[in-house]
Design an enzyme around this catalytic site. Structure first.
Site, PDB file in Angstrom:
ATOM      1  N   GLU A 171      46.098  85.500  73.803  1.00 50.25           N
ATOM      2  CA  GLU A 171      46.005  85.258  72.363  1.00 50.25           C
ATOM      3  C   GLU A 171      46.684  83.949  71.966  1.00 50.25           C
ATOM      4  OE1 GLU A 171      47.601  88.951  70.798  1.00 50.25           O
ATOM      5  OE2 GLU A 171      45.587  89.745  70.541  1.00 50.25           O
ATOM      6  N   GLU A 220      40.551  94.155  73.777  1.00 52.04           N
ATOM      7  CA  GLU A 220      41.599  95.014  73.233  1.00 52.04           C
ATOM      8  C   GLU A 220      41.002  95.824  72.089  1.00 52.04           C
ATOM      9  OE1 GLU A 220      45.301  93.259  72.144  1.00 52.04           O
ATOM     10  OE2 GLU A 220      45.637  92.305  74.093  1.00 52.04           O
TER      11      GLU A 220
END
Length: 743
Positions: A240, A323
């Site tokens: 991320e 995710e």
């Protein structure tokens, strides 16, 4: 008619007829031949045609709605004789066949090795074909140059076990992982380097450390890549990054390092939030790195998958939510986060229905044993929110491995007699290429009853036994990391000249929680140590110091707890201890002594750690330095008398004829501290803040015969000095008797 002419004419006519018939027959056979040739050619080249991209996005979307067996008939790649996992036609391909990733995060470092197989089998029963796991650098290199790959850090054994159980692996190699783990997986000793290294950047000093770490790690896992016969199909670069920065040179450098060890065939991937801004910053276009996305469970996935395609090469963008959130994290003092099972399953099916791939975060959360829990920040770094010891995450496989819940499998609803929850297993089973294994029963748990504890030592009693070589002296307070201590507590000691009346103590920057005590010299009242207040990072306030009426200067003791380093966001560079000057009545205090109190962590035994050993030996308590609570200070007073930082020890036995099973230690009625069973750090407790009341104790920590429980209580113990060994978790503690918070 002339007979000869007639014969000639007849002969000519017959000849023409035979010739015509011959030509027709010949044409017929030629037609049959060419038809057969065309059919053979078409069959031979069918895989080639099947591998061509769809003519339009509409036809591609139609493909997603086809049942699996029809999709596989439509799409066949040339048969290959070697193991190969690849991306083509906006799909994943495993050994020449389309493959849908049905994955879940399960972190080996949050589960004892003895339970790895148990949890992986439960993940298979859930419907998973792939396991995704982080690799926390700090677990494997707790000290610079000291590498650990044994016990709970035995990564290779975990990966081989995945392969044994026919589970593929997506490996999140970092070097940054986030994961609600201390410092996002970075080893805290990086914070002790002068000058400061810039984490997650192209800083040469930082990259040098990363190269050293990956130079050890990547060769260990390279033999386990899918193309080499192992289970690893993909390796993640960073994590991320688009939510943090946009240093493309840094990301490209990581790609080159990975390719240098892994070669060109392995799929490298990034994970970023499903927005244009994060994808622009975090993806590595033009370097053959697949860009995956994550997003809120309630979001419509398909517009985000369409955006994802813009950041991948044509034909190289299979829809993947790397995710998919089955639950959420919880901080101390919050209500326990829960997500509705129906809602979660319905959101999951939106992805699966159109052949999207997905990784559940989490499939099984586990536990933040030791001191490895992370923390988050809000508006600034003082808005500090440490994570619970439990990392249950409201996942379908609970912290203790339980699966008898609405989120794992369909459960009959008492409230709605005709309704079954659309559980995750039911959804995944519809899209699995194999029949799912039977659901294993929950592991047995036992409440071993009440455990009577004794106070075995005051922290201040033990200070006399500390070797002076382990005490650092400096003009100003020193951060924990500069003391070569990464976890636990530091006791800061100085003195000040008291004035008539009260004095005012100010510590502008303390990470994370400081308990303040004062004392006179031993000649006055036997050197009695008194508690005067607590300064917390998130609500920093000045406290009043009473006049102790000492003959000489008053001694000042500040016990600072590291409650977990920030793991996400702009304030990740999170040193611990006292990080500023200390002021008494506006005057800067000088001449400090710093005493490290590290304790055992999850994967290491500190070089100097007499405290826990001494406490567990049931030492006779000295009465010379009785710790008392002083009334009338400016900081809000705790309920009852503060007993102070003390050790309590108890024993409980498990009969040889009794099965050793999991249990929980209930800390209701206690204040705040850490607990050890058989010298294993089972984590922090703080029931007065909540919501977690009980600490999970896996059976492998326990043993037949005598088991030893040691508690380091910072504030006030249960008045009866009792804890309970119970058979279930409890997340209802806190000042408001915390309730469940539905997301």
């Amino acid at each position: 008619m002339n007979r000869s002419k007639s014969l000639a004419a007849a002969t000519e006519s017959t000849s023409k007829s035979i010739s015509t018939m011959a030509r027709k027959r010949s044409s017929k056979w030629k037609l049959i031949f060419f038809v057969l040739l065309f059919v053979l050619a078409f069959v031979s080249f069918l895989p080639v045609f099947a591998s061509l991209p769809s003519v339009s996005s509409h036809s591609h979307d139609l493909h997603f709605h086809l049942p699996r067996h029809q999709r596989e008939r439509q799409h066949r790649r040339p048969k290959i004789d070697v193991r190969k996992f690849e991306i083509a036609e906006d799909m994943f391909w495993k050994d020449g066949k389309p493959f849908q990733i049905i994955g879940g995060d399960l972190h080996y470092f949050r589960v004892l090795p003895e339970y790895w197989e148990d949890r992986l089998l439960r993940a298979k029963a859930l419907g998973l074909n792939t396991i995704q796991t982080y690799i926390p650098w700090n677990l494997h290199e707790p000290e610079a140059g000291k590498l650990v790959f044994e016990g709970i850090a035995d990564l290779v054994s975990f990966l081989k076990l995945c392969q044994k159980l026919d589970l593929l692996v997506m490996l999140r190699a970092g070097p940054y992982i986030c994961g609600e783990w201390d410092l996002g997986g970075f080893p805290a000793w990086l914070l002790s380097i002068h000058p400061d290294v810039r984490l997650r950047s192209s800083d040469p000093a930082y990259l040098q450390k990363v190269e050293g770490w990956w130079g050890v790690l990547l060769p260990k896992v390279a033999p386990l890549l899918y193309g080499n016969g192992g289970p690893i199909i993909m390796v993640q670069i960073e994590n991320e990054f688009g939510s943090y920065g946009d240093d493309k040179a840094y990301l490209i450098h990581l790609v080159k390092l990975a390719r240098g060890h892994f070669g060109e065939d392995i799929i490298l991937y990034t994970t970023d939030g499903g927005s244009r801004e994060t994808l622009e910053k975090g993806t590595i276009q033009g370097h053959g790195v697949f860009a995956a996305v994550d997003f809120t469970t309630g979001d419509n996935p398909w517009p985000i998958f369409k955006l994802q395609k813009e950041f991948n090469s044509p034909g190289k963008s299979p829809p993947l939510s790397s995710e998919f959130y089955t639950g959420w994290l919880t901080h101390w003092s919050e209500e326990m986060a829960r997500t509705n099972a129906d809602f979660t399953a319905a959101a999951l099916e939106k992805i699966m229905l159109r052949n999207g791939s997905v990784v559940l975060y989490m499939a099984h959360g586990g536990t933040n044993f030791g001191f490895y829990n992370g923390a988050n920040t809000g508006v600034d770094e003082s808005d500090y929110k440490p994570d619970l010891t439990s990392y249950d995450y409201d996942a379908p496989i609970t912290e203790s491995g339980d699966v008898e819940n609405a989120k794992f499998k369909e459960c009959f609803s008492v409230l709605h007699l005709s309704h079954y929850w659309k559980a995750i297993r039911r959804v995944l089973g519809k899209y699995s290429s194999v029949s799912l294994p039977l659901v294993p029963p929950n592991n047995k748990k036992t409440g071993y009853g009440s455990i009577q504890l004794k106070r075995t030592a005051f922290l201040f009693d033990l200070l006399d036994e500390i070797d002076s070589a382990h005490i650092v002296e400096a003009e100003n307070p020193t951060a924990m990391e500069y003391l070569n201590q990464m976890f636990g507590f530091v006791l800061y000691v100085s003195e000040y000249a008291a004035k008539t009346g009260r004095s005012k103590l100010v510590i502008p920057k303390v990470h994370d929680r400081a308990q303040v005590f004062i004392s006179c010299s031993p000649e006055v009242n036997g050197g009695q140590v008194s508690y005067v207040g607590t300064i917390e990072r998130w609500s920093n306030q000045a406290i009043g110091l009473p006049n102790a009426k000492c003959v000489s200067n008053t001694s000042l003791f500040i016990l600072v707890e590291n409650m977990g380093r920030v793991n996400y966001g702009a304030y990740i560079f999170d040193r611990k201890g006292i990080l500023s000057s200390v002021y008494v009545d506006g005057r800067v205090l000088k001449r400090w002594k710093m005493i490290s109190i590290p304790f055992h962590n999850l994967n290491e035994v500190p070089k100097f750690n007499p405290v826990i050993q001494n406490a567990s030996e049931l030492r006779k308590v000295s009465t010379r330095k009785k710790l008392e609570h002083q009334s009338g200070h400016a900081f809000p007073k705790a309920e009852g008398d503060l007993e102070g930082p003390s050790f309590y020890t108890g024993h409980f036995s498990i009969d040889i004829t009794t099965e050793v099973t999991d249990t929980y230690i209930s800390l209701r009625g206690w204040g705040k501290g850490i607990a050890f069973i058989n010298e294993f750090n089972i984590g922090r407790y703080w029931p007065t803040s909540g919501p977690q009341c009980n600490l999970y104790v896996p059976a492998p920590i326990l043993r037949h015969g005598e088991n030893v429980l040691v508690i380091f209580e910072l504030e006030s113990p249960n008045p009866k000095l009792l804890v309970e060994s119970v058979d279930k978790p409890d997340f209802t503690c806190g000042p408001r008797q915390a309730s469940v918070h539905q997301l």
